[in-house]
Scaffold this motif. Structure first.
Motif, PDB file in Angstrom:
ATOM      1  N   SER A 164       2.532  -4.459   3.684  1.00 35.67           N
ATOM      2  CA  SER A 164       3.456  -3.381   4.039  1.00 35.67           C
ATOM      3  C   SER A 164       3.136  -2.116   3.258  1.00 35.67           C
ATOM      4  CB  SER A 164       4.907  -3.807   3.786  1.00 35.67           C
ATOM      5  OG  SER A 164       5.801  -2.856   4.346  1.00 35.67           O
ATOM      6  N   THR A 165       3.867  -1.028   3.582  1.00 37.56           N
ATOM      7  CA  THR A 165       3.663   0.253   2.915  1.00 37.56           C
ATOM      8  C   THR A 165       4.968   0.742   2.305  1.00 37.56           C
ATOM      9  OG1 THR A 165       4.208   1.676   4.816  1.00 37.56           O
ATOM     10  CG2 THR A 165       1.951   0.847   4.672  1.00 37.56           C
ATOM     11  N   LEU A 166       4.809   1.598   1.293  1.00 42.24           N
ATOM     12  CA  LEU A 166       5.931   2.262   0.628  1.00 42.24           C
ATOM     13  C   LEU A 166       5.539   3.714   0.384  1.00 42.24           C
ATOM     14  CD1 LEU A 166       7.011  -0.198  -2.224  1.00 42.24           C
ATOM     15  CD2 LEU A 166       8.463   0.551  -0.364  1.00 42.24           C
ATOM     16  N   HIS A 167       6.536   4.555   0.099  1.00 41.03           N
ATOM     17  CA  HIS A 167       6.242   5.938  -0.283  1.00 41.03           C
ATOM     18  C   HIS A 167       6.497   6.100  -1.778  1.00 41.03           C
ATOM     19  CE1 HIS A 167       5.343   7.704   3.591  1.00 41.03           C
ATOM     20  NE2 HIS A 167       6.376   7.062   4.111  1.00 41.03           N
ATOM     21  N   ILE A 185       8.481  -0.433   4.423  1.00 44.78           N
ATOM     22  CA  ILE A 185       9.721  -0.935   3.824  1.00 44.78           C
ATOM     23  C   ILE A 185      10.563   0.275   3.465  1.00 44.78           C
ATOM     24  CG2 ILE A 185      10.730  -2.184   1.881  1.00 44.78           C
ATOM     25  CD1 ILE A 185       8.281  -3.979   1.856  1.00 44.78           C
ATOM     26  N   ARG A 186      11.641   0.511   4.260  1.00 40.46           N
ATOM     27  CA  ARG A 186      12.438   1.730   4.107  1.00 40.46           C
ATOM     28  C   ARG A 186      13.777   1.486   3.429  1.00 40.46           C
ATOM     29  NH1 ARG A 186      11.747   4.007  10.315  1.00 40.46           N
ATOM     30  NH2 ARG A 186       9.527   4.533  10.188  1.00 40.46           N
ATOM     31  N   GLY A 203       4.379   2.572  -9.383  1.00 43.81           N
ATOM     32  CA  GLY A 203       5.641   3.029  -8.814  1.00 43.81           C
ATOM     33  C   GLY A 203       6.162   2.120  -7.717  1.00 43.81           C
ATOM     34  N   ALA A 204       5.263   1.383  -7.044  1.00 46.01           N
ATOM     35  CA  ALA A 204       5.682   0.466  -5.981  1.00 46.01           C
ATOM     36  C   ALA A 204       6.562  -0.646  -6.544  1.00 46.01           C
ATOM     37  CB  ALA A 204       4.458  -0.127  -5.290  1.00 46.01           C
ATOM     38  N   VAL A 262       0.872  -1.185   0.000  1.00 46.71           N
ATOM     39  CA  VAL A 262       0.000   0.000   0.000  1.00 46.71           C
ATOM     40  C   VAL A 262       0.900   1.224   0.000  1.00 46.71           C
ATOM     41  CG1 VAL A 262      -1.788   1.273   1.250  1.00 46.71           C
ATOM     42  CG2 VAL A 262      -1.832  -1.223   1.227  1.00 46.71           C
ATOM     43  N   THR A 263       0.697   2.124  -0.956  1.00 49.56           N
ATOM     44  CA  THR A 263       1.575   3.287  -1.099  1.00 49.56           C
ATOM     45  C   THR A 263       0.783   4.586  -0.973  1.00 49.56           C
ATOM     46  OG1 THR A 263       1.371   3.674  -3.475  1.00 49.56           O
ATOM     47  CG2 THR A 263       2.829   1.906  -2.786  1.00 49.56           C
ATOM     48  N   GLY A 264       1.529   5.661  -0.752  1.00 48.64           N
ATOM     49  CA  GLY A 264       0.908   6.976  -0.629  1.00 48.64           C
ATOM     50  C   GLY A 264       1.723   7.851   0.294  1.00 48.64           C
ATOM     51  N   PRO A 265       1.482   9.161   0.266  1.00 50.57           N
ATOM     52  CA  PRO A 265       2.237  10.078   1.135  1.00 50.57           C
ATOM     53  C   PRO A 265       1.842   9.921   2.597  1.00 50.57           C
ATOM     54  CG  PRO A 265       0.519  11.264  -0.027  1.00 50.57           C
ATOM     55  CD  PRO A 265       0.530   9.876  -0.589  1.00 50.57           C
ATOM     56  N   THR A 266       2.601  10.551   3.485  1.00 52.07           N
ATOM     57  CA  THR A 266       2.270  10.535   4.910  1.00 52.07           C
ATOM     58  C   THR A 266       0.884  11.137   5.131  1.00 52.07           C
ATOM     59  OG1 THR A 266       4.601  10.780   5.472  1.00 52.07           O
ATOM     60  CG2 THR A 266       3.003  11.339   7.182  1.00 52.07           C
ATOM     61  N   GLY A 267       0.080  10.471   5.969  1.00 52.32           N
ATOM     62  CA  GLY A 267      -1.254  10.975   6.276  1.00 52.32           C
ATOM     63  C   GLY A 267      -2.306  10.646   5.237  1.00 52.32           C
TER      64      GLY A 267
END
Length: 568
Positions: free
Chosen positions: A418-421, A397-398, A427-428, A324-329
């Motif tokens: 997990s999440t990505l930015h 995942i950093r 893009g993920a 799951v991706t997206g900006p903070t918040g």
């Protein structure tokens, strides 16, 4: 109070007084929609506030009052329901025998007058005042915990004299403890938290400026400034919050983080505390984590049919990885927790690695990552794999090490979320490859990639039909045919939405299901554009189209949708 359907109307009075021209008034009538005309004129600054007050006063035949020219009786507030005053914008002025004179921001609110009469036992006589005036004073009373000098508020001066030569560092620990335990400070912090809960704020910002303290609440993604505590109270307020979060009140040079459990307004919420030293003192940000806001499962997230079917299929798989991706918040954690709610059964072992743990979920083993002691996502994940898990949630995942362990966990029979930015779902895929995951491994284990944003929902009580701007459509490359026969709405503002025009938020989701075509594209190292095009051909709804569908359905405005998807 005279009958509202006798004599001249408010608009007749405004015209007679020359406060507005007939042409402007007719245009305002067309645009006002369900909003009372005098409210619309005031909100859009088409008529000076004093003229509105005088016109309402003449129409209802009740006296007006200008609060800057008089001082309400502060002693009355000690014996009256202040919460009721704040809720209905009523300020008690004077008590004569059993008759209580009150300044009202909305004298048309007969139910508020009756509720106030029942609560006080007095005969209530209203006086007309501009709503902004009374709300400013009542706002100060709420955030100052009703403990400051009301006369000073009315004069517009500082509530408490500020000694700008005195820094926090000159205050001894004993003095700090003595100040923090004073009732006004305790009530002040409590009222700040209660007002945030009442306004459904997600964050509270208490910021030290050079000569003032600024208090802001984030509501539906936007920050709104509120009447603030005096600067001289700032150190005591911060120390009180530190005590509640069990932090070190003597440490003022280093950032600190903590948590508070708050019981208020009939519910219990977690508050995440972050304290950061700045040049003018310590800034505090309180993140409010209300479990009541968590979706009970995927079905309550408001997904479109394709997105819901794709997500349901993904979480039903025995192994693989979901990103799951997206900006903070943008609500990524809420989405993942909704998945866990559906997966949480007694025959399944679920373990999470989070930094920090935002919501505590019953039946799920949650681990707080602590990089300060070497407890990184990768090291926690390795330990979790020895705990016989069925489902693993990795907060983010950093780095390459975490990505490698997560992919190997998915390949060895575990379902990993997990999440990505990244900006979009395709893009993920590219981001994981850039972090060193071999394409053949990623193509074997990736089930689904999803990108999301949060959009603001129009207030259903005051939204009004809008006309599409051809230039806006052209600049944003939107086909006008998309909105054929649809009614488009825009924000207006009313008391139910605090005159913002929006109330609540929802999620826009772009869901990329990894089918055979997409898997082959990943395996052969195709670019983000090609993967995205394949996903669209397979039924994926892009973020931009998801937003435009919400506009077409009347859920949000075109401007609000383009705020979060315009660049897609």
């Amino acid at each position: 109070m005279k009958s509202m359907d006798s004599g001249s109307s408010i608009t007749d009075i405004l015209l007679r007084r020359g406060a507005i021209s007939k042409d402007k008034l007719e245009k305002a009538r067309q645009d006002a929609g369900p909003v009372r005309i005098e409210k619309y004129l005031d909100q859009n600054q088409l008529v000076p506030p004093a003229e509105i007050t005088l016109a309402v006063s003449e129409y209802l035949n009740i006296p007006p009052v200008i609060l800057s020219h008089c001082t309400p009786n502060a002693e009355l507030l000690e014996h009256l329901p202040v919460e009721l005053c704040i809720r209905h914008s009523i300020l008690p002025m004077m008590l004569v025998g059993q008759t209580l004179y009150v300044a009202m921001g909305d004298p048309f609110n007969i139910l508020a007058l009756e509720e106030f009469r029942s609560a006080t036992g007095y005969t209530i006589v209203p006086m007309v005042v501009h709503e902004r005036e009374v709300n400013d004073i009542l706002g100060k009373l709420s955030t100052s915990a009703q403990g400051l000098d009301l006369e000073n508020m009315m004069r517009g001066g500082d509530d408490v004299e500020v000694d700008h030569n005195k820094s926090d560092e000159t205050e001894t620990l004993e003095q700090t403890l003595e100040n923090v335990e004073r009732a006004p400070v305790i009530r002040m912090v409590n009222m700040i938290l209660i007002e945030a809960l009442r306004n459904k704020a997600s964050d509270i910002h208490i910021e030290p400026m050079e000569k003032t303290t600024r208090l802001r609440y984030r509501v539906d993604g936007l920050l709104f400034e509120k009447p603030s505590p005096p600067k001289s109270f700032h150190g005591s307020v911060v120390s009180r919050i530190k005590i509640m979060a069990e932090l070190d009140i003597a440490e003022r040079r280093m950032p600190q983080d903590g948590r508070i459990k708050v019981r208020a307004l009939g519910k219990e919420v977690d508050v995440r505390v972050s304290i950061l030293p700045t040049v003018h003192g310590e800034k505090v940000v309180l993140r409010i984590l209300d479990k009541a806001n968590l979706a009970s499962g995927l079905s309550t997230l408001g997904l479109d049919d394709f997105a819901h079917a794709a997500m349901k299929y993904a979480i039903d798989q025995p192994h693989g990885i979901i990103l799951v991706t997206g900006p903070t918040g943008s609500g990524k954690t809420t989405t993942l927790y909704s998945c866990l709610q559906d997966l949480n059964h007694v025959d399944v072992n679920i373990v999470t690695c989070e930094d920090p743990v935002e919501y505590e979920l019953p039946g799920i083993n949650q681990v707080h990552v602590n990089t300060g002691v070497g407890l990184t996502f990768a090291s926690v994940l390795r330990s979790v794999l020895r705990q016989d898990p069925d489902i693993i949630l990795v907060g983010e995942i950093r780095d390459a090490e975490t990505a490698d362990v997560a992919v190997k966990a998915a390949l060895t029979g575990h379902l990993v979320l997990s999440t990505l930015h990244t900006n979009d779902a395709a893009g993920a895929v590219v981001r994981m490859v850039d972090m060193g995951v071999a394409p053949f491994l990623l193509s074997s284990c990736l089930i689904l990639a999803q990108a999301q944003r949060l959009y603001r929902k129009l207030c259903p009580f005051c939204r009004t039909p809008d006309v599409l701007d051809a230039e806006v459509l052209r600049v944003n490359r939107i086909d006008p045919e998309f909105f054929r026969n649809a009614v488009i709405y825009k924000a207006v503002g009313c008391p139910k939405c605090n005159n913002v025009g929006f109330k609540g938020r929802g999620a826009l989701m772009e869901v990329l299901t990894v089918n055979a075509l997409v898997r082959d594209a990943i395996l052969h190292g195709k670019g983000m554009g090609e993967i995205r095009d394949m996903a669209i051909k397979s039924g994926m709804v892009t973020m931009k189209e998801a937003g435009l569908r919400k506009v077409r359905d009347g859920v949000t405005s075109l401007a609000a949708a383009l705020e979060v998807t315009g660049g897609e």
